[in-house]
Design a protein around this motif. Structure first.
Motif, short mmCIF file in Angstrom:
data_model
loop_
_atom_site.label_atom_id
_atom_site.label_comp_id
_atom_site.label_asym_id
_atom_site.label_seq_id
_atom_site.Cartn_x
_atom_site.Cartn_y
_atom_site.Cartn_z
N LEU A 76 0.82 -1.20 0.00
CA LEU A 76 0.00 0.00 0.00
C LEU A 76 0.86 1.26 0.00
CD1 LEU A 76 -2.70 -0.94 2.68
CD2 LEU A 76 -2.87 -1.14 0.19
N HIS A 77 0.33 2.31 -0.63
CA HIS A 77 0.96 3.63 -0.51
C HIS A 77 0.60 4.21 0.86
CE1 HIS A 77 0.93 3.30 -4.97
NE2 HIS A 77 2.09 3.93 -4.84
N LEU A 78 1.47 5.08 1.36
CA LEU A 78 1.22 5.68 2.67
C LEU A 78 -0.10 6.45 2.68
CD1 LEU A 78 2.22 6.21 5.54
CD2 LEU A 78 3.50 8.18 4.66
N HIS A 79 -0.42 7.12 1.56
CA HIS A 79 -1.64 7.93 1.54
C HIS A 79 -2.91 7.07 1.58
CE1 HIS A 79 -2.96 7.14 -2.62
NE2 HIS A 79 -1.67 7.13 -2.94
N GLU A 80 -2.77 5.77 1.31
CA GLU A 80 -3.93 4.88 1.42
C GLU A 80 -4.25 4.53 2.87
OE1 GLU A 80 -4.21 1.76 -1.85
OE2 GLU A 80 -2.06 2.26 -1.92
N MET A 81 -3.31 4.80 3.77
CA MET A 81 -3.52 4.50 5.19
C MET A 81 -3.76 5.75 6.02
SD MET A 81 -0.85 1.42 6.02
CE MET A 81 0.58 2.14 5.26
N ALA A 82 -3.10 6.86 5.66
CA ALA A 82 -3.20 8.05 6.50
C ALA A 82 -3.01 9.31 5.66
CB ALA A 82 -2.15 8.00 7.61
N ARG A 83 -3.59 10.40 6.17
CA ARG A 83 -3.43 11.71 5.53
C ARG A 83 -2.32 12.47 6.24
NH1 ARG A 83 -7.99 13.51 6.75
NH2 ARG A 83 -7.50 15.18 8.23
N LEU A 84 -1.43 13.06 5.45
CA LEU A 84 -0.35 13.86 6.01
C LEU A 84 -0.82 15.29 6.23
CD1 LEU A 84 2.69 12.69 3.86
CD2 LEU A 84 2.56 12.57 6.35
N GLU A 85 -0.69 15.79 7.45
CA GLU A 85 -1.05 17.17 7.77
C GLU A 85 0.20 17.93 8.19
OE1 GLU A 85 -3.77 18.68 7.39
OE2 GLU A 85 -5.27 17.09 7.12
N TYR A 86 0.23 19.22 7.84
CA TYR A 86 1.35 20.06 8.22
C TYR A 86 1.23 20.48 9.68
CZ TYR A 86 2.58 20.67 3.28
OH TYR A 86 2.95 20.46 1.98
N GLY A 87 2.37 20.51 10.38
CA GLY A 87 2.39 21.11 11.70
C GLY A 87 2.24 22.62 11.58
N ARG A 88 2.10 23.29 12.72
CA ARG A 88 1.87 24.74 12.72
C ARG A 88 2.82 25.44 13.69
NH1 ARG A 88 -4.70 25.14 13.35
NH2 ARG A 88 -5.28 23.73 11.64
N ASP A 89 2.98 26.74 13.44
CA ASP A 89 3.76 27.56 14.38
C ASP A 89 3.09 27.51 15.75
OD1 ASP A 89 5.88 29.87 14.65
OD2 ASP A 89 4.05 30.55 15.65
N TRP A 90 3.90 27.44 16.80
CA TRP A 90 3.33 27.24 18.13
C TRP A 90 3.47 28.46 19.04
CZ3 TRP A 90 6.61 25.94 22.66
CH2 TRP A 90 7.98 26.06 22.40
N ALA A 91 3.87 29.59 18.48
CA ALA A 91 4.09 30.78 19.31
C ALA A 91 2.84 31.18 20.10
CB ALA A 91 4.55 31.95 18.44
N SER A 92 1.67 31.04 19.48
CA SER A 92 0.44 31.49 20.14
C SER A 92 -0.03 30.56 21.26
CB SER A 92 -0.69 31.63 19.11
OG SER A 92 -0.97 30.37 18.51
N VAL A 93 0.51 29.34 21.31
CA VAL A 93 0.07 28.38 22.34
C VAL A 93 1.19 28.01 23.29
CG1 VAL A 93 -1.75 27.42 20.87
CG2 VAL A 93 0.55 26.40 20.83
N ALA A 94 2.37 28.62 23.12
CA ALA A 94 3.51 28.29 23.98
C ALA A 94 3.19 28.59 25.43
CB ALA A 94 4.74 29.07 23.53
N ASP A 95 3.45 27.61 26.30
CA ASP A 95 3.16 27.76 27.73
C ASP A 95 4.04 26.78 28.50
OD1 ASP A 95 2.19 27.92 30.27
OD2 ASP A 95 0.11 27.42 29.77
#
Length: 428
Positions: free
Chosen positions: A237-256
């Protein structure tokens, strides 16, 4: 910090701190000579390392500079101490166990046999108090430029026990070194066993009981993630047949710093977040930088914008997929000419030999057991290292004493007995 020996009965104040009255406070130049004899052709080339002492230069994995001409190299012989003058303050020192030649960038010293034991001195120089004394006599513009030439080394004051006590202290600490080294060897052996399991199970070359014939299927061997025949019931199987790749995001607004959720970069956890971006179990894959090995995440998390994370589209074992991608590696898929990088299209096109879900879970369980063995050995190593560190502090300052036991002298001249202030630690 207060010296634990301060004003204790039987102790005296010296330049090197409070030490037992039977000990001396001496300068290193009184028990060492600086050896500058030139080496000769045919002898093995040695190097001084931070964590392995003096070893064959050929045993160092990193590529070394050009060989040192024999007419410039220094001769070292068994019992000599050699140190890196630029890293002595960090403990770059070792005892030579064989004759050889060494770069003139190192300093070679020979202890006076009637006054100093080489292995005692080695442990002293590796200890926290020892490195403190050595650093105090090193010179440089800043820390990374500190150098300890022999003339300054000779001025360093140290506490010196009687020779028999030096030898017994060295024997105690060397027993911990041997136990630590043995446990590290067991870790490497466990890692090799796990990798062999991964290669066999993830290709279908060996099947677990209850799947296929439960043994080798010679007619259905596979070769990595491309080509080769698959066992019955497996698909590619291709990887996309098992899961969708999502981009991470900048975390400055949630840094704690007190946030409940870990923030993952390409190399691991880099901070905490006040809210999650996604939920586990899943995988995080580096998009730029460290791309070779994916990270498995069990709970909610935040992934930064240099990563991808997987959103499952069908049921699969995250542990199985993590092992498969780690085995195949992703570094060879890099598209960056400078900084390694991966694109979504490249990852989506990766084809993976995929067994049915029950077999995925069974494979993941076996490999998880192998991981548990490795973690247990790593915990044992860490415990031994903590014990040794505590013993070094006590034995090398005289806080805990060792004495010669006359009752056993005819059988073992250097029987170890912790005296006066026993500790919980005992040699392994």
């Amino acid at each position: 910090m207060k010296d634990p020996n301060q004003k204790r009965p039987g102790y005296k104040k010296t330049t090197a701190g409070w030490i037992p009255i039977e000990w001396e406070c001496i300068r290193l130049g009184s028990v060492f000579t600086n050896r500058k004899k030139k080496g000769s052709k045919g002898l093995p080339v040695l190097s001084v390392t931070m964590d392995r002492g003096v070893i064959l230069r050929s045993a160092i994995e990193r590529k070394m500079a050009t060989a040192v001409p024999s007419d410039e190299s220094l001769l070292v012989e068994p019992g000599d101490l050699a140190y890196n003058m630029m890293r002595m303050w960090q403990g770059a020192v070792g005892v030579c166990s064989t004759s050889g030649v060494i770069s003139p960038a190192y300093v070679v010293c020979r202890p006076l046999k009637t006054r100093a034991d080489a292995w005692y001195m080695y442990h002293l120089f590796k200890s926290h108090p020892g490195r403190h004394w050595l650093t105090s006599y090193s010179y440089g513009i800043h820390e990374d430029r500190l150098r300890l030439y022999y003339d300054d080394f000779a001025l360093v004051p140290i506490p010196l026990p009687p020779l028999f006590e030096q030898r017994k202290i060295a024997a105690i600490l060397s027993s911990w070194d041997a136990a630590i080294s043995q446990t590290r060897d067991l870790i490497e052996a466990a890692k090799r066993r796990k990798r062999a399991l991964m290669q066999q199970l993830l290709s279908g070359n060996v099947r677990l009981p209850g799947f296929g014939d439960g043994g080798r299927d010679a007619g259905r061997k596979t070769h990595g993630t491309t080509g080769g025949r698959l066992p019955e019931g497996w698909r590619r199987l291709h990887l996309h047949e098992m899961a969708r790749l999502e981009y991470g995001r900048d975390w400055a607004s949630v840094a704690d710093p007190a946030g409940a959720f870990p923030v993952y970069g390409t190399g691991g956890i880099i901070g905490r977040a006040s809210e999650p971006l996604a939920h586990g179990p899943t995988l995080i894959i580096g998009r730029k930088g460290s791309i070779a090995q994916p990270q498995m995440v069990e709970s909610s998390f935040w992934a930064v914008d240099t990563t991808f994370y997987l959103v499952p589209q069908v049921a699969f074992s995250v542990g199985w997929l993590h092992a498969l991608l780690c085995l195949s590696g992703l570094g060879h898929l890099s598209e960056g000419s400078g900084v390694p990088s991966l694109s979504r299209n490249t990852l989506d096109s990766v084809r993976l030999p995929t067994p049915p879900l029950p077999e995925q879970r069974a494979i993941a369980a076996v490999l998880s057991t192998a991981d548990d063995e490795i973690r247990a050995l790593e915990a044992k190593t860490a415990a031994l290292e903590r014990q040794k560190k505590g013993l070094m502090q006590k034995l090398l300052t005289g806080e805990v004493r060792v004495t010669q036991d006359a009752r056993h002298r005819t059988h073992a001249p250097w029987v170890v007995r912790l005296a006066s202030h026993p500790t919980k630690e005992t040699p392994p």
